[in-house]
Write a protein that holds these residues in place. Structure first.
Motif, PDB file in Angstrom:
ATOM      1  N   GLY A 323      80.539  44.535  24.635  1.00 52.64           N
ATOM      2  CA  GLY A 323      80.083  43.358  23.909  1.00 52.64           C
ATOM      3  C   GLY A 323      81.230  42.537  23.353  1.00 52.64           C
ATOM      4  O   GLY A 323      82.319  43.050  23.094  1.00 52.64           O
ATOM      5  N   ARG A 324      80.967  41.235  23.167  1.00 50.07           N
ATOM      6  CA  ARG A 324      81.999  40.313  22.679  1.00 50.07           C
ATOM      7  C   ARG A 324      82.467  40.676  21.264  1.00 50.07           C
ATOM      8  O   ARG A 324      83.659  40.777  20.993  1.00 50.07           O
ATOM      9  CB  ARG A 324      81.466  38.872  22.667  1.00 50.07           C
ATOM     10  N   THR A 327      84.376  44.042  20.830  1.00 48.37           N
ATOM     11  CA  THR A 327      85.734  43.935  21.379  1.00 48.37           C
ATOM     12  C   THR A 327      86.668  43.263  20.384  1.00 48.37           C
ATOM     13  O   THR A 327      87.802  43.714  20.161  1.00 48.37           O
ATOM     14  CB  THR A 327      85.717  43.133  22.689  1.00 48.37           C
ATOM     15  N   ILE A 328      86.187  42.208  19.783  1.00 44.86           N
ATOM     16  CA  ILE A 328      87.000  41.462  18.817  1.00 44.86           C
ATOM     17  C   ILE A 328      87.376  42.329  17.623  1.00 44.86           C
ATOM     18  O   ILE A 328      88.536  42.388  17.203  1.00 44.86           O
ATOM     19  CB  ILE A 328      86.241  40.206  18.361  1.00 44.86           C
ATOM     20  N   ILE A 329      86.402  43.029  17.075  1.00 41.56           N
ATOM     21  CA  ILE A 329      86.642  43.844  15.881  1.00 41.56           C
ATOM     22  C   ILE A 329      87.589  45.006  16.184  1.00 41.56           C
ATOM     23  O   ILE A 329      88.525  45.291  15.423  1.00 41.56           O
ATOM     24  CB  ILE A 329      85.307  44.361  15.318  1.00 41.56           C
ATOM     25  N   THR A 378      87.482  35.604  25.026  1.00 44.32           N
ATOM     26  CA  THR A 378      86.272  36.187  24.426  1.00 44.32           C
ATOM     27  C   THR A 378      85.623  35.227  23.447  1.00 44.32           C
ATOM     28  O   THR A 378      84.416  34.988  23.495  1.00 44.32           O
ATOM     29  CB  THR A 378      86.609  37.511  23.711  1.00 44.32           C
ATOM     30  N   GLY A 379      86.423  34.658  22.556  1.00 45.27           N
ATOM     31  CA  GLY A 379      85.879  33.745  21.555  1.00 45.27           C
ATOM     32  C   GLY A 379      85.321  32.475  22.157  1.00 45.27           C
ATOM     33  O   GLY A 379      84.251  32.001  21.778  1.00 45.27           O
ATOM     34  N   GLU A 451      75.001  38.956  19.383  1.00 40.46           N
ATOM     35  CA  GLU A 451      75.757  39.453  20.541  1.00 40.46           C
ATOM     36  C   GLU A 451      75.203  38.798  21.807  1.00 40.46           C
ATOM     37  O   GLU A 451      73.989  38.676  21.978  1.00 40.46           O
ATOM     38  CB  GLU A 451      75.639  40.961  20.638  1.00 40.46           C
ATOM     39  N   THR A 452      76.105  38.342  22.706  1.00 41.67           N
ATOM     40  CA  THR A 452      75.673  37.564  23.882  1.00 41.67           C
ATOM     41  C   THR A 452      76.041  38.217  25.210  1.00 41.67           C
ATOM     42  O   THR A 452      75.916  37.586  26.257  1.00 41.67           O
ATOM     43  CB  THR A 452      76.311  36.158  23.824  1.00 41.67           C
TER      44      THR A 452
END
Length: 458
Positions: A323-324, A327-329, A378-379, A451-452
Motif C-alpha cells: 500500500g501507498r 510504504t511512506i510511513i 508514491t505521493g 488507501e488507494t
C-alpha cells in the motif's frame, strides 16, 4: 548492395505503417502490436523524467564550476541556486492555467510543449555570458515544470494497469535518477577532461529536451479515459456544468478534506518537498563545508545516484504490495534520522576527502533518499488515485503550486540562515519538519480509509 538497400526500404515502409492518426485527439502516434502501448508510454515519459532531473540538476551541480569561473559571491550563489524557487513563483501562476489545460486539451500535448520550451531554454543557457543571463534562461527552463510534471503524473496512472501502476511508474522514475547520474558523471569527468565545461552540460540537457518533445509527439497518445470523456462532452452526454474542470471538484465538500490530507504526502516527501528543501545547497555544503573537490563531489553523486535508482526500483513493487501509505510511513522514519546525521557530518566525523567522512556521508544520504526521492512517485501517484479523471491534471498542478507557495521561502531562508548560524542546523531543520508532517499526513489518511492500492481509475 542493391538488395541491402531494398531490405532497408522495406523495413522503413513497415515502420511507417505503425504511425497512426487519431481523429478523436487530432494527434499522430506510433502504434506497434508487438509491444503494449503502456510500456512504450512508460519508456518515453520515463525519459521525460530523466530530462526533468537534468533540468533541475545541471546548474545546481555545476555551481562549483560557476563559482570559480565567475567569482560568484555567497549572495550571488544563493540567488542563482534559488532560481528554481523564484521561477516556482511564476510557475505557480502557470499551474493554475496548465492544470485545467491538461484536463481540457490533453495530457500529451502539454507534456510535449513543456519539453520543447525546456530544450530552447537550456540551449540558451549554454551561451550565457554571465550569471544574470544564465539566471534568465534557467528561469524559463524551470517554468516548464508546470507543464511536464503534472502531465506525467496524470497520464501515467491512466495508462498503466492498476496492479502494476506504482511498479511501472517507479521504473519510469528510475530514469529521473539517471538524469542526475548524467550530470554527476559530467562533473566527475571534469577531473580527467577539462574541456567538459558547464556549457556543454547545459547544451546536452537542451538537446535531450528537444529530442523528448519529438518522441512524445510521435509515440504518445491521449489516454482512453480522457478521449472517452471528450467524446461524451462533444455528444452532450455530460452536463454542461461538468464539462469544464472546476477547482470546486477538489476544494469543496468531502473531496476537499481528502485532498488536503493526502497532499501532505507528496508535499513533504517529493524531491522538491520540505524534506529536501535544502538539497539545493548540497554541492555548496560539500565544497565549502566538507572541503571536497568538484571531481570528488561528482564521484560521490554518481555512486549515490546509482544506489538511489536501485532503491527507487524496489519502492514501486513494495507500494503495490503493502500500500501507498504503509510504504511512506515505513521508509520515512529511518530517513528522518539519517537526514539529521547527514547535515551534521562535520560535527560527527570531520571534514576533508577522508574515507570515514566520505563513507559516513554516503551511507546517511542513501538512507535519507529512501524517504525523499523514492517517495516522489508514491505521493504523486497517490494524489492521482484519490482525485477523479475530470480534475486529475488540475489536482497535480495545484499540488505543484502549493509546493511553490510553501517551499520557495524555505529554500531562500535556509540559505540565508546558514550564513548567520551553523549551516548544519540551518540545513537540517526544515527536512526534519517535513518528515514529521509527511508521516502525520500518511497516518491521518490511513485513519480516513484513503488507501488507494490497486484502485481502478474512473
Amino acid at each position: 548492395m542493391k538488395c541491402l538497400y531494398q531490405k532497408y526500404i522495406i523495413y522503413f515502409v513497415k515502420l511507417m505503417k505503425n504511425f497512426k492518426y487519431n481523429k478523436k485527439t487530432n494527434s499522430l502516434f506510433w502504434e506497434s502490436k508487438l509491444v503494449e502501448y503502456w510500456k512504450k508510454a512508460a519508456v518515453v515519459m520515463g525519459l521525460g523524467t530523466w530530462t526533468d532531473a537534468m533540468d533541475f540538476a545541471v546548474i545546481m551541480y555545476a555551481v562549483a564550476m560557476l563559482v570559480s569561473e565567475w567569482k560568484l559571491t555567497p549572495v550571488e550563489t544563493t540567488w542563482l541556486l534559488t532560481t528554481f524557487g523564484v521561477g516556482g513563483y511564476i510557475s505557480m501562476l502557470l499551474n493554475f492555467v496548465t492544470g485545467p489545460l491538461i484536463d481540457a486539451i490533453g495530457r500529451k500535448k502539454m507534456w510535449v510543449i513543456g519539453n520543447l520550451i525546456a530544450g530552447i531554454a537550456y540551449l540558451g543557457a549554454s551561451t550565457a555570458p554571465n550569471w544574470f543571463v544564465l539566471t534568465f534562461w534557467r528561469l524559463l527552463g524551470v517554468l516548464t515544470l508546470a507543464f511536464t510534471l503534472p502531465a506525467f503524473y496524470t497520464l501515467m496512472p491512466e495508462e498503466v494497469p492498476a496492479d502494476k501502476r506504482q511498479t511501472i511508474i517507479a521504473l519510469a522514475g528510475i530514469l529521473n535518477m539517471v538524469g542526475v547520474l548524467n550530470i554527476n558523471l559530467f562533473l566527475a569527468l571534469t577531473g580527467v577532461f577539462p574541456w567538459l565545461t558547464w556549457r556543454i552540460m547545459a547544451a546536452y540537457v537542451g538537446f535531450a529536451d528537444l529530442l523528448l518533445a519529438i518522441l512524445g509527439l510521435i509515440i504518445l497518445r491521449e489516454p482512453p479515459l480522457w478521449q472517452e470523456r471528450r467524446k461524451l462532452i462533444k455528444e452532450g452526454k455530460i452536463p454542461k456544468e461538468e464539462s469544464k474542470v472546476s477547482y470546486r471538484e477538489i476544494l469543496s465538500g468531502e473531496m476537499r478534506k481528502k485532498w488536503l490530507v493526502a497532499v501532505l504526502v507528496p508535499l513533504c516527501f517529493s524531491m522538491t518537498g520540505i524534506a529536501t528543501v535544502t538539497n539545493m545547497y548540497l554541492s555548496y555544503f560539500q565544497a565549502a563545508i566538507l572541503k571536497w573537490s568538484p571531481a570528488i563531489i561528482g564521484v560521490i553523486g554518481l555512486i549515490g545516484t546509482i544506489v538511489g535508482a536501485i532503491t527507487r526500483m524496489l519502492m514501486g513493487p513494495i507500494s503495490d504490495r503493502v500500500g501507498r501509505l504503509n510504504t511512506i510511513i515505513i521508509f520515512a522514519i529511518p530517513s528522518a534520522v539519517a537526514c539529521v546525521l547527514l547535515w551534521n557530518t562535520p560535527n560527527i566525523v570531520g571534514i576533508g576527502e577522508h574515507l570515514p567522512v566520505v563513507a559516513f556521508y554516503m551511507i546517511m544520504s542513501i538512507i535519507f533518499g529512501l524517504g525523499t526521492s523514492a517517495q516522489e512517485d508514491t505521493g504523486r501517484t497517490y494524489i492521482s488515485e484519490v482525485v477523479p479523471a475530470r480534475a486529475r491534471g488540475t489536482s497535480q498542478s495545484l499540488l505543484q503550486a502549493l509546493k511553490t507557495i510553501v517551499l520557495t521561502p524555505l529554500q531562500t531562508a535556509a540559505g540565508l540562515l546558514a550564513a548567520v548560524i551553523s549551516p548544519t542546523v540551518a540545513y537540517g531543520t526544515f527536512p526534519l519538519i517535513g518528515f514529521i508532517l509527511g508521516v502525520a499526513g500518511a497516518i491521518a489518511a490511513k485513519k480516513m480509509g484513503l488507501e488507494t492500492r490497486g484502485k481502478i481509475l474512473d
